[in-house]
Design a protein around this motif. Structure first.
Motif, PDB file in Angstrom:
ATOM      1  N   UNK A   1       0.846  -1.188   0.000  1.00  0.00           N
ATOM      2  CA  UNK A   1       0.000   0.000   0.000  1.00  0.00           C
ATOM      3  C   UNK A   1       0.884   1.241   0.000  1.00  0.00           C
ATOM      4  N   UNK A   2       0.979   1.947  -1.111  1.00  0.00           N
ATOM      5  CA  UNK A   2       1.846   3.136  -1.167  1.00  0.00           C
ATOM      6  C   UNK A   2       1.555   4.157  -0.083  1.00  0.00           C
ATOM      7  N   UNK A   3       0.301   4.215   0.407  1.00  0.00           N
ATOM      8  CA  UNK A   3      -0.027   5.186   1.447  1.00  0.00           C
ATOM      9  C   UNK A   3       0.745   4.893   2.731  1.00  0.00           C
ATOM     10  N   UNK A   4       1.062   3.621   2.978  1.00  0.00           N
ATOM     11  CA  UNK A   4       1.789   3.280   4.197  1.00  0.00           C
ATOM     12  C   UNK A   4       3.183   3.890   4.183  1.00  0.00           C
ATOM     13  N   UNK A   5       3.891   3.727   3.077  1.00  0.00           N
ATOM     14  CA  UNK A   5       5.217   4.321   2.962  1.00  0.00           C
ATOM     15  C   UNK A   5       5.138   5.841   2.957  1.00  0.00           C
ATOM     16  N   UNK A   6       4.106   6.397   2.314  1.00  0.00           N
ATOM     17  CA  UNK A   6       3.947   7.849   2.266  1.00  0.00           C
ATOM     18  C   UNK A   6       3.723   8.417   3.659  1.00  0.00           C
TER      19      UNK A   6
END
Length: 262
Positions: free
Chosen positions: A157-162
């Protein structure tokens, strides 16, 4: 105990361990072998795979719940104090009053303190056995580094890294279990997180099969420009390490070291 200061290079590592299904005591010994190898190479933060202390045994998790002060983890707490190393291990953890346990990452610090991160994003096949962690991100300081914990599906989930980057993380450290097919799909995501957010990305995968999955191994570390600087060549027991510069983006001294489990 002060085990890292700001503006000093810090050595981080992925421990590519091989878990014995359902046997915490045996897996503690497996962890200790990798901790000893890491100490010999000056590692200051060591990250193990998802559910490394139990194996990826979802249905058995309620009977395998661990916490940082659990008696079975005493040798790891002692090893953290003895080596001056922070050690992040994978285990089922309790989640307040929730009926289901969470998939956790327990960090044992040399000074006796500890933290627990609970996996926030679950695979569809996990929701019958595990509850999602309530906190989307956890960031911990180690000298000049701000290290965000992640567990397997979190990294899909890219939002997690963001959110980790927004919270100030310059290292994104994940314990995972993924196959060759999964690795091929997920590695470009990990590379993109490093490049987009200027974070070092560290991935610790299992070194052998677990929970019916055939792991790819290939634990690795990407620098803050998105370059894969080191990875294990495949499965097996490996220590994958690199030394960060004070800015947390650049890496040097990277190597993948096979570790004898005897």
């Amino acid at each position: 105990m002060q085990y890292a200061t700001k503006d000093i290079a810090i050595t981080i590592a992925a421990a590519q361990s091989i878990s014995v299904p359902l046997d915490v005591a045996a897996n503690v010994q497996e962890h200790l072998a990798l901790v000893q190898a890491a100490a010999e190479h000056g590692v200051q933060w060591l990250v193990f795979p998802e559910l490394s202390l139990t194996g990826y045994e979802l249905a058995a998790m309620p009977g395998l719940v661990l916490h940082a002060d659990h008696a079975l983890l005493a040798p790891l707490r002692q090893a953290a104090a003895r080596t001056g190393m922070a050690i992040t291990v994978g285990a089922p953890v309790a989640l307040g009053d929730a009926g289901l346990p969470a998939i956790g990452a327990i960090t044992l610090r040399p000074d006796g303190s500890h933290t627990t991160y609970a996996k926030h994003h679950l695979h569809a096949g996990e929701t019958a056995f595990a509850a999602p962690g309530p906190a989307p991100v956890q960031v911990q300081a180690l000298g000049s580094l701000q290290i965000a914990s992640a567990i397997c599906a979190d990294t899909n989930h890219p939002i997690h890294a963001a959110l980790a980057a927004q919270a100030g993380a310059n290292v994104y450290a994940a314990g995972i279990l993924t196959s060759e097919k999964g690795y091929a799909a997920e590695a470009p995501l990990w590379q993109s997180y490093a490049q987009q957010h200027g974070m070092v990305v560290l991935i610790a995968n299992h070194g052998g099969p677990s929970g019916g999955y055939v792991s790819a191994g290939r634990s690795g570390i990407w620098d803050g420009c998105g370059k894969l600087v080191v990875e294990a060549p495949g499965v097996g027991r490996y220590l994958v390490l690199a030394q960060t510069d004070a800015d947390g983006r650049s890496l040097r001294g990277a190597k993948a070291i096979p570790v004898d489990g005897d």
